[in-house]
Design a protein around this motif. Structure first.
Motif, short mmCIF file in Angstrom:
data_model
loop_
_atom_site.label_atom_id
_atom_site.label_comp_id
_atom_site.label_asym_id
_atom_site.label_seq_id
_atom_site.Cartn_x
_atom_site.Cartn_y
_atom_site.Cartn_z
N VAL A 1 -6.77 0.21 -11.56
CA VAL A 1 -6.31 1.37 -12.32
C VAL A 1 -5.54 0.94 -13.55
O VAL A 1 -5.71 1.49 -14.63
CB VAL A 1 -5.45 2.29 -11.43
N ASP A 2 -4.68 -0.06 -13.39
CA ASP A 2 -3.85 -0.53 -14.50
C ASP A 2 -3.37 -1.94 -14.23
O ASP A 2 -3.23 -2.35 -13.08
CB ASP A 2 -2.63 0.39 -14.66
N ARG B 1 3.79 4.10 -14.72
CA ARG B 1 3.22 3.06 -15.57
C ARG B 1 4.29 2.16 -16.18
O ARG B 1 4.08 0.97 -16.39
CB ARG B 1 2.38 3.70 -16.68
N TYR C 1 -12.93 -1.06 -4.46
CA TYR C 1 -11.69 -0.72 -5.16
C TYR C 1 -11.92 -0.71 -6.66
O TYR C 1 -12.90 -1.23 -7.16
CB TYR C 1 -10.58 -1.72 -4.81
N TRP D 1 1.01 6.89 -3.28
CA TRP D 1 1.31 7.34 -4.65
C TRP D 1 1.20 6.16 -5.61
O TRP D 1 1.39 5.02 -5.25
CB TRP D 1 2.70 7.96 -4.72
N GLN D 2 0.87 6.50 -6.84
CA GLN D 2 0.77 5.48 -7.88
C GLN D 2 2.13 5.31 -8.55
O GLN D 2 2.78 6.28 -8.90
CB GLN D 2 -0.27 5.93 -8.92
N VAL E 1 -2.13 -2.15 -10.49
CA VAL E 1 -2.30 -1.01 -9.59
C VAL E 1 -3.79 -0.88 -9.30
O VAL E 1 -4.61 -0.87 -10.21
CB VAL E 1 -1.77 0.29 -10.23
N ARG F 1 -6.78 1.11 -6.74
CA ARG F 1 -7.08 2.24 -5.87
C ARG F 1 -8.30 1.89 -5.03
O ARG F 1 -9.26 1.35 -5.54
CB ARG F 1 -7.37 3.48 -6.72
N ASN G 1 0.83 -1.19 0.00
CA ASN G 1 0.00 0.00 0.00
C ASN G 1 0.87 1.25 0.00
O ASN G 1 1.78 1.37 0.83
CB ASN G 1 -0.90 0.01 1.24
#
Length: 109
Positions: free
Chosen positions: A93-94, A34, A90, A30-31, A82, A84, A27
């Motif tokens: 995201v990717d 990519r 949830y 920040w992401q 990824v 969120r 966790n």
């Protein structure tokens, strides 16, 4: 090779307990970039040890050894997705190319 530093006992959990899911997710607020999706990177055990986390793991039936590595690379891993949010709410995201979205859902749930 890139690396991510974590406080013990989390590097130990990633290196020694991947099959039982003790530490499948990291966790962060920040992401990650990519370009890291699907890439292998090192897990570095920092100098700091989270004694509260060790107690929580022991309470959950996971016996963390008294001596664990610090200031060392303990394993490598791969970033597959990824997400969120939290496990009950949830969004993905990717996802790394070639990774089944069901696998990412399984890791989160």
């Amino acid at each position: 090779m890139l690396c991510l530093t974590l406080h013990q006992p989390w590097p130990w959990c990633i290196a020694h307990l991947p099959s039982n899911g003790a530490k499948r997710i990291e966790n962060r607020s920040w992401q990650p970039p990519r370009r890291l999706l699907g890439e292998r990177f090192a897990i570095h055990a920092g100098k700091v040890c989270d004694s509260g986390a060790i107690l929580s793991l022991r309470y959950a039936g996971i016996d963390v050894p008294q001596l664990v590595a610090s200031s060392a690379i303990v394993c490598t891993t791969r970033l597959v997705g990824v997400v969120r949010g939290i496990a009950t709410r949830y969004e993905i995201v990717d996802i790394a190319r070639g990774v089944d979205p069901a696998l990412v859902q399984l890791l989160v749930e």
